[in-house]
Design an enzyme around this catalytic site. Structure first.
Site, mmCIF file in Angstrom:
data_model
loop_
_atom_site.group_PDB
_atom_site.id
_atom_site.type_symbol
_atom_site.label_atom_id
_atom_site.label_comp_id
_atom_site.label_asym_id
_atom_site.label_seq_id
_atom_site.Cartn_x
_atom_site.Cartn_y
_atom_site.Cartn_z
ATOM 1 N N ASP A 60 5.148 60.786 22.292
ATOM 2 C CA ASP A 60 5.940 59.560 22.149
ATOM 3 C C ASP A 60 6.771 59.514 20.873
ATOM 4 O O ASP A 60 7.327 58.456 20.538
ATOM 5 C CB ASP A 60 4.997 58.350 22.174
ATOM 6 C CG ASP A 60 4.467 58.061 23.564
ATOM 7 O OD1 ASP A 60 5.284 57.869 24.471
ATOM 8 O OD2 ASP A 60 3.234 58.047 23.738
ATOM 9 N N GLU A 65 11.200 53.680 16.449
ATOM 10 C CA GLU A 65 11.152 52.249 16.093
ATOM 11 C C GLU A 65 9.728 51.777 15.823
ATOM 12 O O GLU A 65 9.506 50.870 15.021
ATOM 13 C CB GLU A 65 11.725 51.419 17.242
ATOM 14 C CG GLU A 65 11.523 49.927 17.056
ATOM 15 C CD GLU A 65 12.036 49.099 18.212
ATOM 16 O OE1 GLU A 65 12.966 48.325 17.987
ATOM 17 O OE2 GLU A 65 11.527 49.241 19.334
ATOM 18 N N ASP A 66 8.758 52.362 16.526
ATOM 19 C CA ASP A 66 7.401 51.812 16.464
ATOM 20 C C ASP A 66 6.666 52.122 15.170
ATOM 21 O O ASP A 66 5.653 51.485 14.887
ATOM 22 C CB ASP A 66 6.588 52.325 17.663
ATOM 23 C CG ASP A 66 7.099 51.715 18.947
ATOM 24 O OD1 ASP A 66 7.441 50.521 18.936
ATOM 25 O OD2 ASP A 66 7.190 52.443 19.955
ATOM 26 N N ARG A 130 -0.720 46.027 21.401
ATOM 27 C CA ARG A 130 -0.563 47.025 20.331
ATOM 28 C C ARG A 130 -0.623 46.426 18.920
ATOM 29 O O ARG A 130 -0.863 47.154 17.962
ATOM 30 C CB ARG A 130 0.797 47.725 20.487
ATOM 31 C CG ARG A 130 0.959 48.527 21.788
ATOM 32 C CD ARG A 130 0.231 49.844 21.739
ATOM 33 N NE ARG A 130 0.356 50.588 22.972
ATOM 34 C CZ ARG A 130 1.333 51.438 23.253
ATOM 35 N NH1 ARG A 130 2.297 51.642 22.376
ATOM 36 N NH2 ARG A 130 1.347 52.082 24.401
ATOM 37 N N HIS A 160 5.963 45.435 24.682
ATOM 38 C CA HIS A 160 6.289 44.954 23.337
ATOM 39 C C HIS A 160 7.079 43.646 23.393
ATOM 40 O O HIS A 160 7.722 43.359 24.410
ATOM 41 C CB HIS A 160 7.165 45.995 22.609
ATOM 42 C CG HIS A 160 6.441 47.234 22.185
ATOM 43 N ND1 HIS A 160 6.917 48.500 22.447
ATOM 44 C CD2 HIS A 160 5.294 47.399 21.487
ATOM 45 C CE1 HIS A 160 6.079 49.398 21.933
ATOM 46 N NE2 HIS A 160 5.087 48.761 21.360
ATOM 47 N N CYS A 247 14.033 51.317 20.877
ATOM 48 C CA CYS A 247 12.892 52.088 20.357
ATOM 49 C C CYS A 247 13.241 53.494 19.885
ATOM 50 O O CYS A 247 12.440 54.115 19.186
ATOM 51 C CB CYS A 247 11.746 52.119 21.343
ATOM 52 S SG CYS A 247 12.201 52.366 23.006
HETATM 53 C C1 CIR Z 1 4.361 53.950 24.232
HETATM 54 O O1 CIR Z 1 3.714 53.473 25.166
HETATM 55 O O2 CIR Z 1 4.014 53.816 23.056
HETATM 56 C C2 CIR Z 1 5.601 54.755 24.554
HETATM 57 N N1 CIR Z 1 5.409 55.465 25.768
HETATM 58 C C3 CIR Z 1 6.796 53.839 24.662
HETATM 59 C C4 CIR Z 1 7.136 53.170 23.367
HETATM 60 C C5 CIR Z 1 8.383 52.386 23.465
HETATM 61 N N2 CIR Z 1 8.658 51.762 22.233
HETATM 62 C C6 CIR Z 1 9.332 50.638 22.095
HETATM 63 O O3 CIR Z 1 9.738 50.020 23.069
HETATM 64 N N3 CIR Z 1 9.503 50.165 20.887
#
Ligand code: CIR
Length: 254
Positions: A60, A65-66, A130, A160, A247
């Site tokens: 991932d 962004e995360d 999360r 999110h 993201c």
């Molecule tokens: C996840 O589940 O963490 C990743 N497959 C997708 C993350 C997407 N991030 C976001 O929308 N900020």
């Protein structure tokens, strides 16, 4: 000047985390081509793109962004809610350290950047699976002296907060009302997604440009009708990994 940090697609992307979408086969070559077009759209919108190399053992890691919140005065490295994503931030932190002082969210807090919507000095933080209450507390303490106001937002049925609501300008949000409690956004103008396009509330605002998935044609037309400049991209393979347009980058002034 605007800088955008991105990261190239991982060879192991097929093993990505999924919460609210069914697993489908991801075409990696197409994913890479779509990601390149995304980076080109960032450049065309005025960003200097700083592309980090892929982390092939972290499925991932393209979703930069995360792992960080980049504010005007500093950046906060998050502690992602999915344990498989906790090491993605190391190289992003190394890059960000050139531009910002770094603060850190610490255990037991977990926070995904996708849950944080910034509008001015307000940070709306989704109460998702999360991001937990401890993260809200830590963010409040860390950012108090910079005068940021942290508001927790109830939400449901999506990954999110920014799956459900994103900003299209300083006073307007694009929203799927079914997924988010809008009380906190009472002062904002609202644009609803088309009812047939439930995943359409995620738009990336870069200066005056809105980068937006081409598959949400009806909501895209609403944005255009409201006077916005919309650049549409096919991001089908990123969507299969439950990703959206915000993201895949961290955009900030430098
Ligand atoms: C996840 O589940 O963490 C990743 N497959 C997708 C993350 C997407 N991030 C976001 O929308 N900020």
């Amino acid at each position: 000047m605007l800088t955008a940090i991105t990261r190239d697609i991982s060879a192991s992307m097929a093993a990505c985390q999924l919460s609210f979408v069914e697993r489908q086969v991801i075409d990696l070559e197409l994913a890479r081509a779509q990601h390149l077009a995304y980076q080109q759209a960032l450049t065309a919108a005025g960003c200097q793109v700083h592309a980090l190399p892929a982390l092939d053992h972290m499925p991932d890691a393209v979703f930069v962004e995360d792992v960080a919140l980049v504010l005007d005065e500093l950046a906060v490295m998050t502690r992602p809610g999915a344990a498989s994503r906790r090491d993605e931030g190391t190289s992003v932190a190394a890059a960000l350290a050139s531009w910002r002082t770094l603060l850190h969210i610490e255990a037991p807090a977990t926070l995904d950047g996708g849950d944080v919507l910034r509008m001015g000095r307000t940070l709306y933080v989704g109460a998702s699976a999360r991001s937990n209450d401890a993260a809200i507390e830590q963010l409040r303490k860390l950012l108090f002296r910079w005068d940021y106001h942290v508001i927790q937002v109830p939400m449901k049925d999506c990954l999110h907060l920014k799956s459900a609501v994103t900003a299209v300008d300083d006073h307007t949000v694009l929203v799927n009302r079914a997924w988010v409690d809008l009380q906190a956004f009472a002062g904002c103008r609202l644009i609803d997604v088309d009812p047939t396009e439930t995943h359409a509330a995620n738009v990336l605002r870069v200066g005056q440009t809105l980068i937006y998935p081409s598959c949400f044609a009806r909501t895209g037309a609403r944005l255009r009708a409201a006077g916005y400049t919309v650049v549409e991209l096919d991001v089908s393979e990123l969507q299969k990994a439950e990703g959206a347009v915000t993201c895949c980058s961290l955009v900030f002034s430098t």
